[in-house]
Design an enzyme around this catalytic site. Structure first.
Site, PDB file in Angstrom:
ATOM      1  N   HIS A 218      28.513 -20.920  25.409  1.00  0.00           N
ATOM      2  CA  HIS A 218      28.011 -20.324  24.155  1.00  0.00           C
ATOM      3  C   HIS A 218      28.711 -20.927  22.928  1.00  0.00           C
ATOM      4  CE1 HIS A 218      25.479 -17.532  26.167  1.00  0.00           C
ATOM      5  NE2 HIS A 218      26.410 -16.681  26.545  1.00  0.00           N
TER       6      HIS A 218
ATOM      7  N   LEU B  43      21.752 -25.383  29.418  1.00  0.00           N
ATOM      8  CA  LEU B  43      21.461 -24.647  28.193  1.00  0.00           C
ATOM      9  C   LEU B  43      21.455 -23.165  28.534  1.00  0.00           C
ATOM     10  CD1 LEU B  43      18.518 -26.613  26.474  1.00  0.00           C
ATOM     11  CD2 LEU B  43      20.960 -26.679  25.918  1.00  0.00           C
ATOM     12  N   ASP B  44      21.904 -22.339  27.589  1.00  0.00           N
ATOM     13  CA  ASP B  44      21.855 -20.901  27.789  1.00  0.00           C
ATOM     14  C   ASP B  44      20.419 -20.464  28.038  1.00  0.00           C
ATOM     15  OD1 ASP B  44      24.559 -20.870  27.250  1.00  0.00           O
ATOM     16  OD2 ASP B  44      24.280 -20.374  25.137  1.00  0.00           O
ATOM     17  N   LYS B  45      20.274 -19.302  28.658  1.00  0.00           N
ATOM     18  CA  LYS B  45      18.945 -18.792  29.006  1.00  0.00           C
ATOM     19  C   LYS B  45      18.037 -18.690  27.783  1.00  0.00           C
ATOM     20  CE  LYS B  45      16.715 -14.853  31.292  1.00  0.00           C
ATOM     21  NZ  LYS B  45      16.927 -13.558  31.980  1.00  0.00           N
TER      22      LYS B  45
END
Length: 244
Positions: free
Chosen positions: A191, A106-108
């Site tokens: 993303h 997962l993105d930050k």
């Protein structure tokens, strides 16, 4: 076949006791191997063949570990990072096992369900594009979606770089100036949801993964919380290969 391991290592690998705690169990005579109380913590055992008991109850051997983590914002999906907190930093000592890694990222700034495991074969199975395991998200947008946007998602959104995504599904679950939408994907490009929304004229304000396959994020698991998954949970991860 499992390799021989120290008895105290077996107990820690099964999240039954730390090595220090195990020595106490051993002194109290609460541990037995093949009907006998072992004299030393470093006794070598075959975890798949030897009969190991704690307080009279036989302990089954779980070769691999599967954890559900509710990832907070600001934590990176990596095994190590010199400057930032990683998902492994959130695993409590009693659940930690060497070799753990996030199965999918997962993105930050994205929150929610991250699967942690030491089972590389299983991770490959659920991440393989051929499997098309569904991932479900809740996103807060900067405005409502149109029927045209929903149709674009189902057809496959073409991103600004020309890449066309697999068919996905989007629906509004809470109206408002900043509506909450549910999105189901069958791939995980960089993303991707933010890029899909941008291609449709919308900006993602926040994003949370709530489900992988047929397994939902435990609503009682707090952000930063971590829990071991049962066999039935693992099977649910392999479900949900189509849209809901």
């Amino acid at each position: 076949m499992a390799q021989n391991m120290r008895l105290d290592r077996f107990f820690s690998s099964q999240n039954l006791a730390s090595r220090k705690e195990f020595r106490t169990l051993l002194k109290q005579g609460r541990v037995a191997v093949n009907g006998a109380v072992p004299a030393k913590a470093d006794l070598k055992i075959d975890p798949e063949r030897d009969e190991i008991f704690l307080d009279g109850t036989r302990i089954g051997y779980q070769k691999h570990l599967y954890l559900m983590l509710n990832k907070p914002r600001g934590v990176v999906s990596a095994t190590e990072d010199r400057s930032q907190k990683t998902v492994l930093d959130l695993v409590p000592e009693e659940l930690y096992r060497p070799g753990l890694f996030p199965a999918g990222r997962l993105d930050k700034d994205t929150t929610g369900f991250v699967l942690l495991t030491d089972d590389g074969e299983f991770a490959h199975r659920i991440l393989s594009p051929k499997q098309h395991i569904a991932k479900t998200y809740h996103a807060v947008l900067d405005g409502p979606i149109s029927e045209e946007t929903a149709a674009q998602f189902e057809k496959g959104v073409t991103l600004k770089d020309g890449f066309t995504c697999l068919p996905a599904w989007i629906k509004t679950v809470k109206d408002g100036q900043n509506p909450i939408v549910e999105i189901i994907l069958h791939e995980g490009k960089y993303h991707q949801i933010k890029r899909m929304a941008a291609a449709c004229g919308r900006h993602v304000l926040s994003l949370k993964r709530i489900k992988m396959g047929g397994l939902c994020l435990d609503p009682d698991l707090p952000e930063g919380g971590c829990k071991a998954l049962l066999h039935k949970d693992i099977q649910k991860l392999l479900e949900g290969q189509g849209a809901e």
